[in-house]
Scaffold this motif. Structure first.
Motif, short mmCIF file in Angstrom:
data_model
loop_
_atom_site.label_atom_id
_atom_site.label_comp_id
_atom_site.label_asym_id
_atom_site.label_seq_id
_atom_site.Cartn_x
_atom_site.Cartn_y
_atom_site.Cartn_z
N ARG B 36 0.84 -1.20 0.00
CA ARG B 36 0.00 0.00 0.00
C ARG B 36 0.87 1.25 0.00
O ARG B 36 0.62 2.18 -0.76
CB ARG B 36 -0.90 0.01 1.23
N LEU B 39 2.53 1.62 -3.40
CA LEU B 39 1.65 1.97 -4.52
C LEU B 39 1.04 3.35 -4.37
O LEU B 39 0.67 3.97 -5.39
CB LEU B 39 0.54 0.91 -4.64
N ARG B 40 0.91 3.85 -3.15
CA ARG B 40 0.34 5.21 -2.98
C ARG B 40 1.18 6.26 -3.69
O ARG B 40 0.66 7.29 -4.09
CB ARG B 40 0.22 5.55 -1.49
N VAL B 49 -5.23 1.65 -5.74
CA VAL B 49 -4.18 1.10 -4.86
C VAL B 49 -4.65 -0.22 -4.28
O VAL B 49 -3.94 -1.24 -4.33
CB VAL B 49 -3.84 2.11 -3.74
N ARG B 85 0.89 -3.88 -11.33
CA ARG B 85 0.52 -2.47 -11.47
C ARG B 85 0.43 -2.09 -12.94
O ARG B 85 -0.54 -1.45 -13.39
CB ARG B 85 1.54 -1.58 -10.75
#
Lengths: 227, 184
Positions: B36, B39-40, B49, B85
């Motif tokens: 998390r 990816l933020r 996310v 992603r």
């Protein structure tokens, strides 16, 4: 679904798994198997040619001809580097930059070895080489299927790249073998009936890879190998 | 990743490979937190996310046998996360290339002058209000909540007890009905 629920579901379904062997070992195992199978198949095909098709082959001349062993050796080297690259690519996080460059350099050398003689040697009229294409496909079958199964046990996340490279690597080995089975030293024949089929099928691997390895994105029926 | 943290995760993952479910649950919880944070910085949308975190966890589950004991977990984990992603963003781009955002339907209709609506803004608003009165109660109520009360789709859905998709579909049908009234 909430992430915490997903975590509970995944951990509840977890079974012991056998860690994958190092890519180096998997590469050596595959190369040994593929070389052995290819040589056996070549022997059988040559025997069929002699016994049933009345072919007469001077193997000493063939094996010592630079017009065959040079592209053959480069094809084999390229096969080895591409296959090692593919096994490394299928392990997330493994550094593969230098492997990629090596495979690319050998691929370029291979292309040059096939295309350069077109400019320097006298070309014979192009004959039908469908038999050569068939030989390449037949020789690729067993090593190709084994390679696919080995990669499916790993993590082929870059599905298109791995699909194309896996096909290129396994076809390259067969193409090297078929050069000696065929024995035709004409550069135009080598280009059209040995080189181009490999390129065309490699490009198809870009699309095939997406479907062959799409399972890695789903959990249904895709439990990893159990201990 | 901090080397000590990496060692702890490696230890949990090795136990998970041996079938320890508790260790595996702890491992997944830890990496979810790490992913998390990672990816933020790389995705704008908070919903995205969480989607990518879940996709990564599923892929980790699928390919956990590829982790080689003795090697760091960080590069292995981040490689899987990056792959997921990129695949996620490609999927979003493909969907966006095919679909028109549903909000644009209303905006196009609202500002368009070739749909039979009046040119003057005030007159147009009056005309839309009159057209709204002719709609079925549900469509009228939803459009009023969205456009006049300026509630979000989620809020409207919660208020009237339907799904967000149902709100969007009903609103779209209402806009189409208003457009047809103007054309006729």
């Amino acid at each position: 679904m909430k992430t915490q629920d997903l975590i509970k579901q995944l951990s509840a379904n977890a079974r012991p798994v056998k860690p994958l062997a190092a890519p180096e070992l998997r590469f050596v195992l595959w190369m040994a198997m593929a070389l052995g199978v290819t040589l056996c198949c070549m022997f059988i095909m040559a025997l069929i040619g002699v016994k049933f098709l009345g072919q007469s082959v001077d193997w000493v001349r063939r094996l010592s001809s630079p017009a065959l062993w040079l592209p053959g050796a480069l094809t084999l080297l390229m096969c080895a580097s591409v296959i090692y690259f593919v096994f490394a690519l299928s392990v997330p996080g493994k550094k593969t930059n230098w492997l990629g460059f090596t495979a690319l350099a050998l691929a370029v050398a291979w292309i040059v070895s096939i295309t350069a003689p077109l400019f320097f040697r006298r070309l014979a009229p192009l004959d039908s080489g469908l038999l050569c294409v068939a030989e390449i496909v037949v020789l690729t079958l067993i090593p190709g299927i084994v390679l696919l199964r080995m990669l499916k046990r790993a993590a082929p996340l870059a599905t298109r790249k791995i699909g194309a490279l896996a096909i290129l690597g396994s076809l390259a080995l067969s193409a090297a073998g078929s050069l000696f089975l065929c024995g035709d030293e004409d550069p135009l024949h080598e280009l059209v009936w040995h080189f181009l089929p490999v390129i065309i099928l490699t490009i198809s691997g870009l699309y095939a890879g997406r479907y062959l390895f799409s399972y890695v994105n789903t959990l249904k029926n895709n439990a990893p190998a159990q201990k | 990743m901090d080397p000590q943290r990496d060692l702890e995760l490696a230890s949990l993952l090795i136990k998970a490979q041996d079938g320890d479910k508790l260790a595996y649950e702890r491992f997944l919880g830890e990496i979810a937190r790490i992913l998390r944070m990672y990816l933020r910085k790389r995705l704008r949308d908070g919903d995205q996310v969480e989607d990518v975190v879940q996709e990564t966890l599923m892929t980790v589950h699928r390919v956990r046998q590829t982790y080689q004991p003795g090697r760091p977990v960080g590069p292995w984990l981040y490689a899987i996360c990056e792959s997921r992603r990129i695949d996620f963003l490609r999927k979003v781009q493909r969907i966006q290339a095919r679909e028109v955002p549903w909000e644009d339907e209303f905006i196009d209709f609202w500002v368009s002058s070739d749909e039979g609506a009046p040119e003057d803004a005030d007159e147009r608003i009056d005309a839309v209000q009159a057209a709204l009165a002719n709609l079925p109660e549900k469509q009228k109520r939803i459009i009023q909540m969205l456009k006049m009360e300026e509630l979000s789709v989620k809020e409207v859905a919660a208020k009237i007890g339907v799904s967000e998709s149902a709100v969007k579909v009903t609103a779209f049908r209402g806009y189409e009905a208003i457009r047809k009234q103007f054309k006729s």
